[in-house]
Design an enzyme around this catalytic site. Structure first.
Site, PDB file in Angstrom:
ATOM      1  N   GLY A  94      36.030  39.335  17.783  1.00  5.05           N
ATOM      2  CA  GLY A  94      35.377  38.775  19.108  1.00  5.05           C
ATOM      3  C   GLY A  94      34.371  37.997  18.870  1.00  5.05           C
ATOM      4  O   GLY A  94      33.760  37.801  17.635  1.00  5.05           O
ATOM      5  N   SER A 122      45.187  41.154  17.109  1.00  2.00           N
ATOM      6  CA  SER A 122      43.875  40.356  15.689  1.00  2.00           C
ATOM      7  C   SER A 122      44.583  40.851  14.464  1.00  2.00           C
ATOM      8  O   SER A 122      43.428  40.235  13.987  1.00  2.00           O
ATOM      9  CB  SER A 122      42.896  40.717  16.534  1.00  2.00           C
ATOM     10  OG  SER A 122      43.025  39.909  17.916  1.00  2.00           O
ATOM     11  N   CYS A 149      22.561  41.485  27.552  1.00  2.00           N
ATOM     12  CA  CYS A 149      22.643  39.804  26.805  1.00  2.00           C
ATOM     13  C   CYS A 149      21.261  40.026  27.791  1.00  2.00           C
ATOM     14  O   CYS A 149      21.060  38.163  27.468  1.00  2.00           O
ATOM     15  CB  CYS A 149      23.535  39.116  26.807  1.00  2.00           C
ATOM     16  SG  CYS A 149      24.668  38.754  27.571  1.00  2.00           S
ATOM     17  N   SER A 184      29.909  31.571  27.695  1.00  2.00           N
ATOM     18  CA  SER A 184      29.725  32.724  26.379  1.00  2.00           C
ATOM     19  C   SER A 184      29.438  34.047  26.771  1.00  2.00           C
ATOM     20  O   SER A 184      30.337  34.591  26.169  1.00  2.00           O
ATOM     21  CB  SER A 184      29.351  31.750  25.243  1.00  2.00           C
ATOM     22  OG  SER A 184      27.676  32.194  25.259  1.00  2.00           O
ATOM     23  N   LYS A 242      22.693  46.415  36.329  1.00  4.48           N
ATOM     24  CA  LYS A 242      22.732  46.559  35.103  1.00  4.48           C
ATOM     25  C   LYS A 242      21.631  45.733  34.599  1.00  4.48           C
ATOM     26  O   LYS A 242      20.853  46.683  33.625  1.00  4.48           O
ATOM     27  CB  LYS A 242      23.759  45.601  34.055  1.00  4.48           C
ATOM     28  CG  LYS A 242      25.315  45.728  33.928  1.00  4.48           C
ATOM     29  CD  LYS A 242      26.059  45.036  32.950  1.00  4.48           C
ATOM     30  CE  LYS A 242      27.146  45.458  33.214  1.00  4.48           C
ATOM     31  NZ  LYS A 242      28.310  44.409  32.238  1.00  4.48           N
ATOM     32  N   ARG A 264      26.152  32.537  37.135  1.00  4.10           N
ATOM     33  CA  ARG A 264      27.201  31.835  36.173  1.00  4.10           C
ATOM     34  C   ARG A 264      27.482  29.960  36.063  1.00  4.10           C
ATOM     35  O   ARG A 264      26.631  29.772  36.815  1.00  4.10           O
ATOM     36  CB  ARG A 264      28.298  32.261  36.267  1.00  4.10           C
ATOM     37  CG  ARG A 264      29.190  31.982  34.440  1.00  4.10           C
ATOM     38  CD  ARG A 264      28.859  32.801  33.271  1.00  4.10           C
ATOM     39  NE  ARG A 264      29.163  33.493  33.249  1.00  4.10           N
ATOM     40  CZ  ARG A 264      28.653  35.185  32.697  1.00  4.10           C
ATOM     41  NH1 ARG A 264      28.279  34.772  31.869  1.00  4.10           N
ATOM     42  NH2 ARG A 264      29.410  36.531  32.823  1.00  4.10           N
ATOM     43  N   HIS A 287      21.336  31.923  27.996  1.00  4.31           N
ATOM     44  CA  HIS A 287      21.212  32.341  28.695  1.00  4.31           C
ATOM     45  C   HIS A 287      19.398  32.078  29.278  1.00  4.31           C
ATOM     46  O   HIS A 287      18.918  31.900  28.299  1.00  4.31           O
ATOM     47  CB  HIS A 287      20.821  34.426  29.142  1.00  4.31           C
ATOM     48  CG  HIS A 287      22.415  34.677  28.902  1.00  4.31           C
ATOM     49  ND1 HIS A 287      23.777  33.694  29.063  1.00  4.31           N
ATOM     50  CD2 HIS A 287      23.029  35.652  28.809  1.00  4.31           C
ATOM     51  CE1 HIS A 287      25.232  34.667  28.816  1.00  4.31           C
ATOM     52  NE2 HIS A 287      24.594  35.819  29.142  1.00  4.31           N
TER      53      HIS A 287
END
Length: 334
Positions: free
Chosen positions: A13, A41, A129, A159, A213, A235, A242
């Site tokens: 990933g 994978s 993130c 992303s 979060k 988004r 970000h």
């Protein structure tokens, strides 16, 4: 130097492959390295320090072979395999949300609350993130004058959804420019040339899980359940990086000039001033490790208010780099 045998779960990933790159870039003392992912994978190849490594199926891996594990996978994978890894004697750094809100598990940003890392900590959670860059810019101001309330609007790149989000933005952009009907798979509505105030599921209070979060994580990181946080997560059609508009109410007066002085002393933070006094995801953050802050100004609606514009590469400092920095801090007692 002592070497550490490492496993990366979710190695194929975006975050996992970036952890792999950062271990090489930063000269981490890697001994044996195991790249793990789903059976789908398994067999893919990745280069590390001139050597080709094959990805193995995590379901078949013997965790007694590793000492330190990076989990860069879903909460479901974390819940299933982290207890196994710990039982086999591993230290674990987990990027998923599964363990973040457990009071017994440190939620760590090394520059902000690195003292939460203890020799006894076998499992360390990495914050979301969007939480990481916000906490980084709040830290010096919080320590200097206190913070009572934060209003946040995040503008999060595709992303953040992984490879599938990047592909969907690219495909929809091509479809629209060619006059073709768009296809939606990852996002509920069109993301190309659009903004969606909807990240993750909605909770009963009307906020999304992504927004909550930020609330839960900032309160845990600062050990302050009274810190009031009001977030909106959006988004946007940006591939990497970000951004966030952060509006702070401080306990004691802190001018914009004072805030800039404090932020310039904060490790990992770069203040942008000048003709264009703001960072952008494309121009400044993408591919970089710092958290960038600009548009630092006094809030004209609030006596003790400050406004900040914050940008960060969500895959690097927002995820992979923070995990690697935790591992570097743990070297003293691994």
């Amino acid at each position: 130097m002592k070497t550490i045998d490492i496993a990366i779960v979710g190695a194929t990933g975006m975050v996992g492959s970036t952890v792999l790159a950062l271990l090489e870039e930063r000269g981490f003392p890697v001994g044996r390295l195991y790249l793990l992912a789903s059976a789908r994978s398994a067999g893919e190849e990745y280069d590390f320090r001139g050597e080709s490594l094959l990805v193995a199926d995590v379901a078949e891996f013997d965790f007694s072979q590793s000492t330190l594990c990076f989990f860069c996978a879903s909460s479901k994978v974390a819940a299933q395999y982290i207890p196994i890894a710990i039982a086999k004697g591993n230290r674990v750094i987990d990027k998923s949300a599964h363990f973040r809100y457990d009071d017994n598990i440190p939620l760590v940003i090394p520059e902000v609350n690195g003292d939460a890392l203890l020799k006894t900590s076998q499992l360390i959670a990495v914050p979301n993130c969007s939480t990481i860059p916000i906490a980084m810019v709040l830290k010096p101001i919080y320590d200097a004058v206190g913070i009572t309330r934060v209003n946040i609007a995040t503008y999060q790149s595709v992303s953040g959804t992984g490879k599938e989000g990047v592909s969907e933005l690219a495909e929809q952009t091509a479809q629209l420019l060619n006059g073709s009907p768009i296809k939606k798979k990852v996002y509920a509505q069109q993301i190309a040339f659009n903004v969606l105030p909807h990240i993750d599921d909605f909770e009963e209070n009307g906020y999304t899980r992504e927004e909550m979060k930020v609330v839960r994580e900032l309160q845990k990181i600062f050990s302050d359940v009274n810190l009031k946080i009001n977030p909106t997560a959006v988004r946007v059609p940006v591939f990497y990086g970000h951004s966030a508009a952060v509006h702070i109410e401080t306990r004691e007066k802190c001018s914009a000039k004072d805030a800039i002085r404090l932020l310039r002393k904060m490790p990992g933070v770069e203040v942008i001033t000048g003709k264009h006094p703001y960072p952008t995801p494309v121009q400044d953050a993408a591919g970089e490790d710092s958290v960038y802050v600009g548009r630092v100004r006094d809030d004209i609606s609030c006596d003790n208010g400050l406004n900040l514009w914050v940008v960060c590469d969500n895959v690097r400092k927002g995820a992979a780099l923070n995990g690697v920095q935790i591992a570097e801090a743990m070297l003293a007692f691994i």
